[in-house]
Scaffold this motif. Structure first.
Motif, PDB file in Angstrom:
ATOM      1  N   GLY A 134       0.793  -1.221   0.000  1.00 37.99           N
ATOM      2  CA  GLY A 134       0.000   0.000   0.000  1.00 37.99           C
ATOM      3  C   GLY A 134       0.821   1.263   0.000  1.00 37.99           C
ATOM      4  N   SER A 135       2.135   1.141   0.149  1.00 38.13           N
ATOM      5  CA  SER A 135       3.100   2.243   0.256  1.00 38.13           C
ATOM      6  C   SER A 135       3.012   2.922   1.616  1.00 38.13           C
ATOM      7  CB  SER A 135       2.907   3.289  -0.847  1.00 38.13           C
ATOM      8  OG  SER A 135       3.865   4.337  -0.722  1.00 38.13           O
ATOM      9  N   GLN A 136       4.167   3.296   2.126  1.00 40.64           N
ATOM     10  CA  GLN A 136       4.235   3.981   3.416  1.00 40.64           C
ATOM     11  C   GLN A 136       4.404   5.484   3.263  1.00 40.64           C
ATOM     12  OE1 GLN A 136       6.539   2.030   2.094  1.00 40.64           O
ATOM     13  NE2 GLN A 136       8.615   2.688   2.611  1.00 40.64           N
ATOM     14  N   ASN A 137       4.513   5.950   1.987  1.00 41.58           N
ATOM     15  CA  ASN A 137       4.710   7.391   1.802  1.00 41.58           C
ATOM     16  C   ASN A 137       4.256   7.919   0.439  1.00 41.58           C
ATOM     17  OD1 ASN A 137       6.794   6.544   0.071  1.00 41.58           O
ATOM     18  ND2 ASN A 137       8.355   6.780   1.658  1.00 41.58           N
ATOM     19  N   GLY A 138       3.873   7.043  -0.466  1.00 46.58           N
ATOM     20  CA  GLY A 138       3.435   7.501  -1.775  1.00 46.58           C
ATOM     21  C   GLY A 138       4.524   8.109  -2.626  1.00 46.58           C
ATOM     22  N   LYS A 139       5.788   7.758  -2.358  1.00 47.58           N
ATOM     23  CA  LYS A 139       6.922   8.309  -3.096  1.00 47.58           C
ATOM     24  C   LYS A 139       7.678   7.204  -3.816  1.00 47.58           C
ATOM     25  CE  LYS A 139       7.452  12.281  -0.027  1.00 47.58           C
ATOM     26  NZ  LYS A 139       8.340  13.019   0.905  1.00 47.58           N
ATOM     27  N   GLN A 140       8.492   7.597  -4.790  1.00 44.53           N
ATOM     28  CA  GLN A 140       9.182   6.595  -5.603  1.00 44.53           C
ATOM     29  C   GLN A 140      10.083   5.699  -4.764  1.00 44.53           C
ATOM     30  OE1 GLN A 140      12.861   7.574  -7.919  1.00 44.53           O
ATOM     31  NE2 GLN A 140      11.911   9.588  -8.040  1.00 44.53           N
ATOM     32  N   PHE A 154      -1.866   2.332   3.334  1.00 43.38           N
ATOM     33  CA  PHE A 154      -0.837   1.474   3.942  1.00 43.38           C
ATOM     34  C   PHE A 154      -1.515   0.311   4.648  1.00 43.38           C
ATOM     35  CE2 PHE A 154       1.630   0.527   7.858  1.00 43.38           C
ATOM     36  CZ  PHE A 154       2.733  -0.064   7.257  1.00 43.38           C
ATOM     37  N   ASP A 155      -1.037  -0.906   4.386  1.00 45.82           N
ATOM     38  CA  ASP A 155      -1.658  -2.115   4.931  1.00 45.82           C
ATOM     39  C   ASP A 155      -0.783  -2.698   6.040  1.00 45.82           C
ATOM     40  OD1 ASP A 155      -2.553  -4.836   5.342  1.00 45.82           O
ATOM     41  OD2 ASP A 155      -3.665  -4.646   3.455  1.00 45.82           O
ATOM     42  N   VAL A 156      -1.200  -2.487   7.281  1.00 42.41           N
ATOM     43  CA  VAL A 156      -0.418  -2.971   8.419  1.00 42.41           C
ATOM     44  C   VAL A 156      -0.376  -4.492   8.435  1.00 42.41           C
ATOM     45  CG1 VAL A 156      -0.256  -3.044  10.930  1.00 42.41           C
ATOM     46  CG2 VAL A 156      -0.902  -0.922   9.800  1.00 42.41           C
ATOM     47  N   ASN A 157      -1.514  -5.147   8.220  1.00 48.28           N
ATOM     48  CA  ASN A 157      -1.557  -6.606   8.290  1.00 48.28           C
ATOM     49  C   ASN A 157      -0.609  -7.247   7.293  1.00 48.28           C
ATOM     50  OD1 ASN A 157      -3.583  -6.579  10.276  1.00 48.28           O
ATOM     51  ND2 ASN A 157      -5.219  -6.504   8.749  1.00 48.28           N
ATOM     52  N   PRO A 188       0.639   8.450  10.231  1.00 44.70           N
ATOM     53  CA  PRO A 188       0.277   8.949  11.555  1.00 44.70           C
ATOM     54  C   PRO A 188       0.975   8.137  12.645  1.00 44.70           C
ATOM     55  CG  PRO A 188      -1.671   8.713  10.172  1.00 44.70           C
ATOM     56  CD  PRO A 188      -0.529   8.068   9.429  1.00 44.70           C
ATOM     57  N   VAL A 189       1.284   8.791  13.742  1.00 46.04           N
ATOM     58  CA  VAL A 189       2.011   8.131  14.838  1.00 46.04           C
ATOM     59  C   VAL A 189       1.301   6.862  15.276  1.00 46.04           C
ATOM     60  CG1 VAL A 189       2.751   8.356  17.229  1.00 46.04           C
ATOM     61  CG2 VAL A 189       3.105  10.249  15.647  1.00 46.04           C
ATOM     62  N   GLU A 190      -0.009   6.918  15.365  1.00 51.39           N
ATOM     63  CA  GLU A 190      -0.736   5.751  15.858  1.00 51.39           C
ATOM     64  C   GLU A 190      -0.632   4.562  14.902  1.00 51.39           C
ATOM     65  OE1 GLU A 190      -3.860   8.576  14.002  1.00 51.39           O
ATOM     66  OE2 GLU A 190      -2.030   8.724  15.229  1.00 51.39           O
ATOM     67  N   VAL A 191      -0.522   4.844  13.604  1.00 50.99           N
ATOM     68  CA  VAL A 191      -0.365   3.762  12.638  1.00 50.99           C
ATOM     69  C   VAL A 191       1.028   3.151  12.749  1.00 50.99           C
ATOM     70  CG1 VAL A 191      -0.352   3.176  10.178  1.00 50.99           C
ATOM     71  CG2 VAL A 191      -2.051   4.776  11.074  1.00 50.99           C
ATOM     72  N   GLU A 197       4.322  -2.317  17.307  1.00 47.81           N
ATOM     73  CA  GLU A 197       3.862  -3.140  18.426  1.00 47.81           C
ATOM     74  C   GLU A 197       3.446  -4.538  17.986  1.00 47.81           C
ATOM     75  OE1 GLU A 197       0.804  -0.728  20.111  1.00 47.81           O
ATOM     76  OE2 GLU A 197       2.217   0.549  21.226  1.00 47.81           O
ATOM     77  N   ARG A 198       3.037  -4.656  16.742  1.00 46.90           N
ATOM     78  CA  ARG A 198       2.656  -5.970  16.226  1.00 46.90           C
ATOM     79  C   ARG A 198       3.820  -6.679  15.539  1.00 46.90           C
ATOM     80  NH1 ARG A 198      -2.574  -4.656  12.775  1.00 46.90           N
ATOM     81  NH2 ARG A 198      -2.284  -6.843  12.203  1.00 46.90           N
ATOM     82  N   ALA A 199       4.639  -5.916  14.819  1.00 41.49           N
ATOM     83  CA  ALA A 199       5.697  -6.530  14.024  1.00 41.49           C
ATOM     84  C   ALA A 199       6.839  -7.060  14.877  1.00 41.49           C
ATOM     85  CB  ALA A 199       6.241  -5.536  13.011  1.00 41.49           C
TER      86      ALA A 199
END
Length: 207
Positions: A134-140, A154-157, A188-191, A197-199
């Motif tokens: 899903g990309s973490q920043n939308g950049k190349q 962005f897809d955390v799972n 966002p910080v929470e993301v 915390e999961r990884a």
């Protein structure tokens, strides 16, 4: 140490500035971006779609096979270096955890090669998840450059799953000293906290 940027995530600003690129093993090779402009292919995802339409995904294979080789690891050792960072896109690890238009090809076997060559020459490796589902920043730098990108894509799972697969495969390899969870996130910080915390426990359990 050194960084093998542009190899397993073809950032245009690294490997798209000229039609030919010099390699250690094979002299000059064709850039996969040769013959395109930024309007056609501003990042790997757009490039892959364009090459697939033209029936030329083999250009990606040729580039990956030659841009970095065992000869580069021998050269690092000879020059007194001791570590290498290997950036890659998630599609190199799995094309099923988060299906997309990226081209996997030999995929994770390239990481197998890098780790094996590092072990051959007594070098250490940091594996860097440079492009996330899903990309973490939308950049190349993530593989996709899009002004329409939003953090909700962005897809955390799927990202946790990719990191688990890496830990399962490389966690016991003596050359691998680190796994970079995510490169240059603009989330966002929470993301970000949710990911970490999961990884982290998932990686420790898997590896």
């Amino acid at each position: 140490g050194v960084n093998f940027g542009g190899w397993l995530l073809m950032e245009r600003f690294i490997v798209g500035g000229a039609d030919e690129l010099e390699t250690t093993c094979c002299g000059a090779i064709r850039s996969p971006y040769a013959g395109t402009d930024c309007l056609e292919a501003n990042a790997e995802l757009a490039l892959t779609r364009m090459l697939r339409k033209r029936g030329r995904l083999d250009l990606i294979d040729e580039f990956r096979d030659k841009y970095v080789s065992r000869a580069d690891f021998a050269r690092m050792k000879a020059q007194g270096l001791n570590a290498v960072r290997v950036p890659f896109g998630y599609w190199i690890v799995s094309d099923t955890a988060f299906p997309s238009d990226y081209y996997t090809g030999r995929g994770v076997e390239y990481l197998d090669d890098a780790v094996r060559w590092a072990e051959d020459f007594g070098l250490k490796v940091i594996l860097d998840l440079h492009g996330a589902p899903g990309s973490q920043n939308g950049k190349q730098t993530s593989g996709e450059e899009s002004p329409d990108w939003r953090p909700a894509r962005f897809d955390v799972n799927a990202t946790v799953r990719i990191l688990e697969l890496l830990a399962q495969r490389f966690g016991k390899r003596r050359a691998v000293i680190g796994l970079e969870l995510l490169n240059e996130p603009e989330l966002p910080v929470e993301v970000s906290l949710d990911l970490y915390e999961r990884a982290i426990p998932a990686i420790r359990t898997a590896g």
